[in-house]
Design a protein around this motif. Structure first.
Motif, PDB file in Angstrom:
ATOM      1  N   ILE A   1     -10.765  64.633 -88.804  1.00  0.00           N
ATOM      2  CA  ILE A   1      -9.562  63.828 -89.035  1.00  0.00           C
ATOM      3  C   ILE A   1      -9.917  62.351 -89.143  1.00  0.00           C
ATOM      4  CG2 ILE A   1      -7.381  63.065 -88.002  1.00  0.00           C
ATOM      5  CD1 ILE A   1      -7.132  65.912 -86.819  1.00  0.00           C
ATOM      6  N   SER A   2     -10.811  61.887 -88.266  1.00  0.00           N
ATOM      7  CA  SER A   2     -11.244  60.486 -88.289  1.00  0.00           C
ATOM      8  C   SER A   2     -11.966  60.159 -89.588  1.00  0.00           C
ATOM      9  CB  SER A   2     -12.165  60.199 -87.101  1.00  0.00           C
ATOM     10  OG  SER A   2     -11.527  60.454 -85.882  1.00  0.00           O
ATOM     11  N   PHE A   3     -12.866  61.050 -90.014  1.00  0.00           N
ATOM     12  CA  PHE A   3     -13.597  60.821 -91.259  1.00  0.00           C
ATOM     13  C   PHE A   3     -12.650  60.796 -92.458  1.00  0.00           C
ATOM     14  CE2 PHE A   3     -17.513  62.836 -89.172  1.00  0.00           C
ATOM     15  CZ  PHE A   3     -18.130  61.615 -88.987  1.00  0.00           C
ATOM     16  N   PHE A   4     -11.682  61.713 -92.494  1.00  0.00           N
ATOM     17  CA  PHE A   4     -10.729  61.754 -93.600  1.00  0.00           C
ATOM     18  C   PHE A   4      -9.919  60.463 -93.662  1.00  0.00           C
ATOM     19  CE2 PHE A   4     -10.366  66.697 -93.511  1.00  0.00           C
ATOM     20  CZ  PHE A   4     -11.661  66.770 -93.985  1.00  0.00           C
ATOM     21  N   MET A   5      -9.470  59.990 -92.496  1.00  0.00           N
ATOM     22  CA  MET A   5      -8.700  58.736 -92.464  1.00  0.00           C
ATOM     23  C   MET A   5      -9.563  57.578 -92.936  1.00  0.00           C
ATOM     24  SD  MET A   5      -6.209  58.827 -89.104  1.00  0.00           S
ATOM     25  CE  MET A   5      -7.557  58.765 -87.923  1.00  0.00           C
ATOM     26  N   PHE A   6     -10.814  57.540 -92.488  1.00  0.00           N
ATOM     27  CA  PHE A   6     -11.697  56.445 -92.868  1.00  0.00           C
ATOM     28  C   PHE A   6     -11.909  56.406 -94.372  1.00  0.00           C
ATOM     29  CE2 PHE A   6     -16.036  55.276 -94.100  1.00  0.00           C
ATOM     30  CZ  PHE A   6     -16.014  53.921 -93.772  1.00  0.00           C
ATOM     31  N   VAL A   7     -12.266  57.552 -94.963  1.00  0.00           N
ATOM     32  CA  VAL A   7     -12.640  57.522 -96.368  1.00  0.00           C
ATOM     33  C   VAL A   7     -11.422  57.342 -97.272  1.00  0.00           C
ATOM     34  CG1 VAL A   7     -12.560  60.028 -96.854  1.00  0.00           C
ATOM     35  CG2 VAL A   7     -14.173  58.586 -98.068  1.00  0.00           C
ATOM     36  N   TYR A   8     -10.295  58.001 -96.973  1.00  0.00           N
ATOM     37  CA  TYR A   8      -9.165  57.889 -97.900  1.00  0.00           C
ATOM     38  C   TYR A   8      -8.431  56.565 -97.741  1.00  0.00           C
ATOM     39  CZ  TYR A   8      -5.169  58.716-100.788  1.00  0.00           C
ATOM     40  OH  TYR A   8      -4.220  58.572-101.775  1.00  0.00           O
ATOM     41  N   PHE A   9      -8.096  56.185 -96.527  1.00  0.00           N
ATOM     42  CA  PHE A   9      -7.349  54.943 -96.351  1.00  0.00           C
ATOM     43  C   PHE A   9      -8.252  53.724 -96.530  1.00  0.00           C
ATOM     44  CE2 PHE A   9      -4.864  58.144 -93.951  1.00  0.00           C
ATOM     45  CZ  PHE A   9      -3.746  58.121 -94.765  1.00  0.00           C
ATOM     46  N   GLY A  10      -9.559  53.904 -96.287  1.00  0.00           N
ATOM     47  CA  GLY A  10     -10.511  52.845 -96.632  1.00  0.00           C
ATOM     48  C   GLY A  10     -10.565  52.646 -98.133  1.00  0.00           C
ATOM     49  N   TYR A  11     -10.557  53.748 -98.857  1.00  0.00           N
ATOM     50  CA  TYR A  11     -10.529  53.695-100.319  1.00  0.00           C
ATOM     51  C   TYR A  11      -9.256  53.012-100.822  1.00  0.00           C
ATOM     52  CZ  TYR A  11      -8.917  55.761-104.738  1.00  0.00           C
ATOM     53  OH  TYR A  11      -8.370  55.968-105.969  1.00  0.00           O
ATOM     54  N   ARG A  12      -8.109  53.372-100.252  1.00  0.00           N
ATOM     55  CA  ARG A  12      -6.847  52.781-100.702  1.00  0.00           C
ATOM     56  C   ARG A  12      -6.807  51.278-100.445  1.00  0.00           C
ATOM     57  NH1 ARG A  12      -2.520  55.938-102.155  1.00  0.00           N
ATOM     58  NH2 ARG A  12      -1.806  53.914-102.900  1.00  0.00           N
ATOM     59  N   LEU A  13      -7.437  50.843 -99.361  1.00  0.00           N
ATOM     60  CA  LEU A  13      -7.485  49.402 -99.086  1.00  0.00           C
ATOM     61  C   LEU A  13      -8.442  48.690-100.040  1.00  0.00           C
ATOM     62  CD1 LEU A  13      -6.934  46.843 -97.397  1.00  0.00           C
ATOM     63  CD2 LEU A  13      -8.707  47.616 -95.808  1.00  0.00           C
TER      64      LEU A  13
ATOM     65  N   LEU B   1      -7.271  51.843 -90.195  1.00  0.00           N
ATOM     66  CA  LEU B   1      -7.003  51.927 -91.633  1.00  0.00           C
ATOM     67  C   LEU B   1      -5.728  52.717 -91.914  1.00  0.00           C
ATOM     68  CD1 LEU B   1     -10.633  52.560 -92.918  1.00  0.00           C
ATOM     69  CD2 LEU B   1      -9.178  50.639 -93.585  1.00  0.00           C
ATOM     70  N   PHE B   2      -5.547  53.804 -91.174  1.00  0.00           N
ATOM     71  CA  PHE B   2      -4.333  54.613 -91.322  1.00  0.00           C
ATOM     72  C   PHE B   2      -3.089  53.808 -90.946  1.00  0.00           C
ATOM     73  CE2 PHE B   2      -1.396  57.748 -89.229  1.00  0.00           C
ATOM     74  CZ  PHE B   2      -0.894  58.286 -90.402  1.00  0.00           C
ATOM     75  N   LEU B   3      -3.175  53.080 -89.824  1.00  0.00           N
ATOM     76  CA  LEU B   3      -2.054  52.260 -89.368  1.00  0.00           C
ATOM     77  C   LEU B   3      -1.746  51.154 -90.375  1.00  0.00           C
ATOM     78  CD1 LEU B   3      -0.024  51.565 -87.116  1.00  0.00           C
ATOM     79  CD2 LEU B   3      -1.809  50.150 -86.055  1.00  0.00           C
ATOM     80  N   TYR B   4      -2.796  50.513 -90.892  1.00  0.00           N
ATOM     81  CA  TYR B   4      -2.590  49.440 -91.873  1.00  0.00           C
ATOM     82  C   TYR B   4      -1.929  49.999 -93.132  1.00  0.00           C
ATOM     83  CZ  TYR B   4      -3.483  45.542 -94.988  1.00  0.00           C
ATOM     84  OH  TYR B   4      -3.323  44.506 -95.873  1.00  0.00           O
ATOM     85  N   TYR B   5      -2.352  51.184 -93.556  1.00  0.00           N
ATOM     86  CA  TYR B   5      -1.753  51.788 -94.748  1.00  0.00           C
ATOM     87  C   TYR B   5      -0.270  52.092 -94.530  1.00  0.00           C
ATOM     88  CZ  TYR B   5      -0.716  55.110 -98.447  1.00  0.00           C
ATOM     89  OH  TYR B   5      -0.135  55.754 -99.515  1.00  0.00           O
ATOM     90  N   LEU B   6       0.069  52.627 -93.359  1.00  0.00           N
ATOM     91  CA  LEU B   6       1.469  52.935 -93.066  1.00  0.00           C
ATOM     92  C   LEU B   6       2.330  51.679 -93.115  1.00  0.00           C
ATOM     93  CD1 LEU B   6       1.353  55.518 -90.125  1.00  0.00           C
ATOM     94  CD2 LEU B   6       1.903  55.946 -92.523  1.00  0.00           C
ATOM     95  N   LEU B   7       1.816  50.581 -92.601  1.00  0.00           N
ATOM     96  CA  LEU B   7       2.589  49.342 -92.526  1.00  0.00           C
ATOM     97  C   LEU B   7       2.653  48.597 -93.858  1.00  0.00           C
ATOM     98  CD1 LEU B   7       1.301  48.019 -89.071  1.00  0.00           C
ATOM     99  CD2 LEU B   7       3.491  49.133 -89.550  1.00  0.00           C
ATOM    100  N   ASN B   8       1.661  48.866 -94.752  1.00  0.00           N
ATOM    101  CA  ASN B   8       1.577  48.072 -95.985  1.00  0.00           C
ATOM    102  C   ASN B   8       1.462  48.922 -97.247  1.00  0.00           C
ATOM    103  OD1 ASN B   8       1.104  45.089 -94.929  1.00  0.00           O
ATOM    104  ND2 ASN B   8      -0.175  46.434 -93.669  1.00  0.00           N
ATOM    105  N   ARG B   9       1.893  50.187 -97.188  1.00  0.00           N
ATOM    106  CA  ARG B   9       1.693  51.084 -98.326  1.00  0.00           C
ATOM    107  C   ARG B   9       2.420  50.610 -99.584  1.00  0.00           C
ATOM    108  NH1 ARG B   9       4.683  53.698 -94.528  1.00  0.00           N
ATOM    109  NH2 ARG B   9       6.765  54.471 -95.077  1.00  0.00           N
ATOM    110  N   LYS B  10       3.480  49.821 -99.424  1.00  0.00           N
ATOM    111  CA  LYS B  10       4.187  49.318-100.600  1.00  0.00           C
ATOM    112  C   LYS B  10       3.349  48.293-101.359  1.00  0.00           C
ATOM    113  CE  LYS B  10       8.864  50.146 -98.853  1.00  0.00           C
ATOM    114  NZ  LYS B  10      10.158  49.535 -98.469  1.00  0.00           N
TER     115      LYS B  10
END
Length: 455
Positions: free
Chosen positions: A124-136, A57-66
């Protein structure tokens, strides 16, 4: 073909794969309460899934944040909670290194080298999951509703296995050998049942929060409310009764009490229904007592038989672990008391303290998020955590009456906080899965509210 062209070509497929993985994570959250599932791999399975899905999710957000520009009004509250939690963790880590210089303990140094590192990786894993999961998910409203429904519907599997287990106890139908804590303990005298339903969870108290999740979220999933009542609510309550879990009963009663108080201030909710709920309960209990005075006592004997020891720290291991961290907090330095002994430091207690009346080591958690955080992240860390949680609570209380999505989000959040009083869910997939579900429900509620206003 350059990188951006490749991303444009494969991004839709990648997004679908990640959405499926998020749905899978929500589905398997309940299995993290089963020891055999956790130990399927050399590394705990929930850790592998959390790190894997969170990292993707973190990687996907970095590549597609725009492209992921949509947020919701909940965004700043979720960010605030995560930032305050991160600050408290950072202070706790610094405090842990300081504490190591004054404690002079081999067990504490071993904790720093192992459990603290593991716990930080989990966070760190939980934070990435919940925040970047939310953004997706807030950028995919059509898929997000289906994905959060997966969490509720998956718990019906827990209920189905629970009925299977009940059939095993009553009719001796073969059942899975899961070594769960399904026996009645710490009870003297005659009991009507000598078992407690666990389904595939390790303990009845592990199952209770999931069952109440199903009751709350299932109200949105099942459109026809009579179907919800007959096919979901009643069977789930039936299984909940057979857990004989004091904490699960307490949880359900507190959630119902909160809803009754909250709905008293709802301008359109019929107040007579609020009076009917306790009235029906009292009439039902009185009727059972008149028909068979001993029936209720025998049925609830697995709980009633433990009443003398339930809140006594000299007899109850759980209450002992609730109380003693307050005494141990400032044992070594003012810094340790204010900022904590470090993430996961309750495991250090488990290696150095015993429960007097059992002469056994403490568990690696107090099974209470706030007490765990108090010892691990100190007074300051607990205050930061409470500030983040209270800001979310205030937001949901203000918006809970706008529509059903907001209302269910509020109810589920309150339930999550009650659960945190008797389960250490904040270091398990369930806590963060539910937090993600709440964030998505707020987005759906926001969209529904705007639609109603424009109409």
């Amino acid at each position: 073909m350059n990188f951006s062209t490749l991303m444009n070509k494969y991004e839709p497929r990648l997004k679908q794969i990640i959405l499926i993985l998020v749905a899978g994570y929500l589905f398997f959250a309940q299995f993290s309460t089963q020891a055999k599932y956790i130990k399927l791999l050399p590394v705990p399975v929930p850790a592998v899934l959390t790190l894997g899905v969170g990292g993707l999710l973190f990687l996907y957000y970095l590549l597609n944040r725009k492209k992921l520009t949509q947020t919701s009004e909940f965004d700043k509250y979720l960010k605030r909670f995560l930032i305050l939690f991160l600050i408290s963790l950072g202070l706790a880590v610094l405090s842990a290194f300081y504490t190591a210089t004054v404690l002079n303990s081999v067990e504490y140094v071993n904790y720093l080298k192992s459990s603290m590192v593991t716990r930080i990786a989990y966070y760190i894993s939980f934070f990435m999951f919940v925040y970047f999961g939310y953004r997706l998910l807030v950028n995919e409203p059509k898929d997000s509703k289906s994905i959060i429904n997966v969490y509720a519907l998956s718990i019906t599997l827990l209920v189905a296995v629970a009925f299977w287990q009940l059939a095993y106890f009553i009719f001796n139908i073969p059942f899975l050998n899961l070594n769960t804590r399904s026996f009645v303990h710490s009870v003297e005298g005659v009991t009507l049942f000598d078992f407690r339903i666990t389904s595939f969870t390790n303990e009845p108290s592990y199952m209770g929060p999931f069952l109440i999740d199903l009751i709350i979220l299932g109200y949105l999933v099942v459109k026809r409310k009579w179907v919800y009542a007959v096919a979901l609510l009643l069977p789930t309550l039936f299984i909940l009764a057979f857990t004989f879990s004091v904490s699960a009963y307490f949880n359900l009663v507190i959630v119902i009490g909160f809803l009754m108080v909250y709905l008293m201030f709802h301008p359109r909710f019929p107040k007579k229904i609020l009076w009917m709920i306790p009235l029906v309960g009292v009439i039902g209990i009185a009727g059972l007592y008149l028909v068979n005075p001993d029936l209720l006592a025998k049925f609830f004997s697995p709980i009633w038989g433990r009443r003398d020891n339930l809140f006594d720290p000299t007899q109850s291991s759980r209450i002992y672990m609730y109380v003693m961290p307050f005494k141990w907090l400032f044992d070594h330095s003012i810094v340790s008391g204010l900022f904590g002994y470090g993430p996961g430091a309750y495991e250090f207690l488990a290696g150095t303290k015993i429960v007097p009346h059992t002469q056994m080591s403490l568990a690696i958690s107090a099974n209470n998020m706030f007490i765990d955080v108090l010892f691990e992240q100190g007074v300051v860390g607990l205050l930061l955590l409470l500030a983040g949680l209270l800001s979310i609570a205030v937001f949901l209380l203000k918006n809970g009456m706008k529509n059903m999505y907001y209302f269910i989000a509020l109810t589920e959040y309150f339930h999550l906080m009650v659960t945190s009083l008797y389960r250490a869910d904040y270091v398990t997939p369930r806590f963060w899965a539910v937090l993600l579900v709440i964030a998505v429900l707020v987005k759906l509620g926001e969209m529904k509210h705007k639609q109603n206003v424009t109409e």
